[in-house]
Design an enzyme around this catalytic site. Structure first.
Site, PDB file in Angstrom:
ATOM      1  N   HIS A  22       0.833  -1.204   0.000  1.00 58.26           N
ATOM      2  CA  HIS A  22       0.000   0.000   0.000  1.00 58.26           C
ATOM      3  C   HIS A  22       0.871   1.259   0.000  1.00 58.26           C
ATOM      4  CE1 HIS A  22      -4.132  -1.713   1.105  1.00 58.26           C
ATOM      5  NE2 HIS A  22      -3.379  -2.682   0.651  1.00 58.26           N
ATOM      6  N   ASP A 114      -5.894   5.872   2.344  1.00 55.73           N
ATOM      7  CA  ASP A 114      -6.017   4.459   1.999  1.00 55.73           C
ATOM      8  C   ASP A 114      -7.399   4.014   2.477  1.00 55.73           C
ATOM      9  OD1 ASP A 114      -5.836   1.611   2.220  1.00 55.73           O
ATOM     10  OD2 ASP A 114      -3.654   1.772   2.344  1.00 55.73           O
TER      11      ASP A 114
END
Ligand code: UDP
Length: 458
Positions: A22, A114
């Site tokens: 990520h 995120d």
């Protein structure tokens, strides 16, 4: 201190979930924004900050807390407990950070969050800021999660063929694994599916993909959200080796064995090496590891295999020494440099989204061995839609045997049947580059975002 008018035009805070897959794409997106004179602050957990092996020099680093400053996720009893505490303490410490930056005359304009940390959006709105969602998975996978979240796709799935708008017909083996193990892993399902919670509400929705790659699904998703592709988020030097300005790759959780890999690859002829990696999280069973080890020897080709320290004990006894004439085993490598190296002929991959996109963008043929989460869906697209690789077929016990590994490697690298795959790999590499080149689909989306940041509605 940098000055808003002179040195930068707007200030974004990047909020990644603290895992390698990520951080990488969000950081590379940040780099593109930085090139366009957007100041970037990267907010990571204290635990991650203290364990980082490499730091980028183009962002300001700040820390927030997930409530587990000493041990991170490993110190939480369960995923549920981790996420709950992270959401409470993370939101509080993020608010404090925003306040601190404001007092330093360095206020944030937009939080790029995120979706594993959807509270980032709630903090943005509470603070009167823009909130941009950043998906680190493919649009296809985001679309599947959207259909589960909204109840349009009911679990447990009863059909053997799953039809979702924008996607080719999918079989159970093509679906994200969590869909089938949701009863035993409810927290994982919730975390993955809840990623779409703010879809449609967020000021911007970015996906690390490119329009041409996922046109059908993006057009179909347009009915409920305007998804902006901004990928592949790969430093330009790897896409075009002529551009040497982007040197560093970023923030690494593991220490890459860079020099040894490069030296070893430099000594090999073009397209002669199998590169093998299962990313930063996937764990292979003992039997699978043995079959892979055997398959690599039986392929009779050079191989560079990333075996993380935590997986090392699963290697057959003395394997590294006994295979050292043809193989190099390292605990972590600079993957983009490896994939961009002429010596690499194919990539045995777990099909994590970053690895898939990196291989596709660098024209590397894939042998897909998906393990879990979205990797099966990515493997389906590699094999059937983009046709830049082949998916291995496990036996009835779910093990990919050594003979199957040899078959797949030979097919993509040597056999006539692999010709179309090799042609497609070149085609997609070019299309990926066009998307991020000036005026390409992803570059245009980034420019639109930058221009909106610079001219906020009054
Ligand atoms: N990676 C790397 N060195 C390695 C293995 C992986 O730099 O030895 C990077 C890889 O380039 C990718 C990321 O780690 O950007 C892994 O992300 P992916 O989505 O492929 O898999 P995950 O780790 O999330 O399962």
């Amino acid at each position: 201190m940098e000055n808003r008018k002179g040195d930068y035009n707007a200030h974004c805070l990047i909020l990644p979930y603290p895992i390698q897959g990520h951080i990488n794409p969000m950081l590379q997106f940040a780099k593109r924004l930085r090139h366009k004179r957007i100041k970037i602050t990267l907010a990571v957990t204290k635990f991650l900050f203290n364990t980082m092996q490499e730091f980028p020099d183009f962002v300001s680093m700040e820390t927030i807390s997930d409530g587990f400053d000493e041990g991170g996720r490993a110190h939480a009893g369960s995923l549920d407990e981790y996420l709950e505490r992270f959401s409470l303490i993370g939101a509080k410490t993020l608010m404090e950070l925003l306040e601190k930056l404001k007092n330093l005359d360095c206020a944030i304009d937009c939080i790029i969050f995120d979706p594993f940390l959807s509270w980032g959006f709630e903090v943005a709105k509470k603070s009167g800021l823009l909130g941009a969602l950043f998906f680190t998975q493919s649009c296809a996978v985001d679309n599947i999660y959207y259909h589960v979240y909204t109840g349009k796709l009911k679990l447990p799935l009863s059909d053997s063929e799953i039809v979702i708008p924008g996607l080719p017909p999918l079989e159970p083996k093509d679906m994200p694994s969590v869909i089938y193990i949701h009863e035993s892993h409810p927290a994982a399902l919730k975390m993955l599916v809840n990623q779409v919670k703010h879809l449609g509400e967020a000021d911007w929705t970015f996906v690390n993909s490119f329009y041409e790659l996922e046109q059908e699904v993006i057009d179909s998703m347009a009915k409920f959200s305007s998804v902006k592709t901004i990928g592949p988020t790969i430093p330009s030097m790897y896409i075009d080796k002529q551009l040497q300005d982007d040197k560093e790759y970023g923030l690494s959780v593991f220490k890459p064995i860079a020099d040894a890999c490069k030296k070893w690859l430099d000594e090999r002829t073009p397209h002669s090496v199998i590169y093998v990696s299962f990313g930063s999280l996937a764990e292979l069973g003992l039997e699978q590891m043995e079959e892979l080890a055997k398959g690599l020897i039986a392929s009779n080709k050079y191989f560079l295999w990333v075996v993380r320290a935590s997986e090392e004990s699963k290697l057959p006894k003395n394997y590294a020494e006994e295979s050292s004439e043809i193989g190099l085993i390292v605990s972590w490598c600079p993957q983009l440099e490896v994939l961009a190296h002429d010596a690499v002929g194919c990539f045995i991959t777990h099909c994590g989204w970053n690895s898939t996109l990196e291989a596709l963008s660098l024209g590397v043929l894939m042998v897909a061995m998906p393990c879990w989460t979205d990797q099966s869906t990515n493997a389906k697209f590699v094999n059937d839609v983009w046709k830049t690789g082949i998916r291995t077929r496990p036996d009835e016990n779910g093990i990919v045997r050594n003979t199957e590994i040899v078959r797949c490697v030979e097919l993509v690298m040597d056999r006539d049947e692999g010709k179309e795959i090799r042609r497609n790999a070149i085609k997609w590499k070019e299309m990926a580059r066009e998307a991020v080149d000036k005026g390409g689909s992803s570059d245009t989306n980034i420019d639109e975002f930058v221009s909106a940041l610079m001219n906020p509605p009054i």
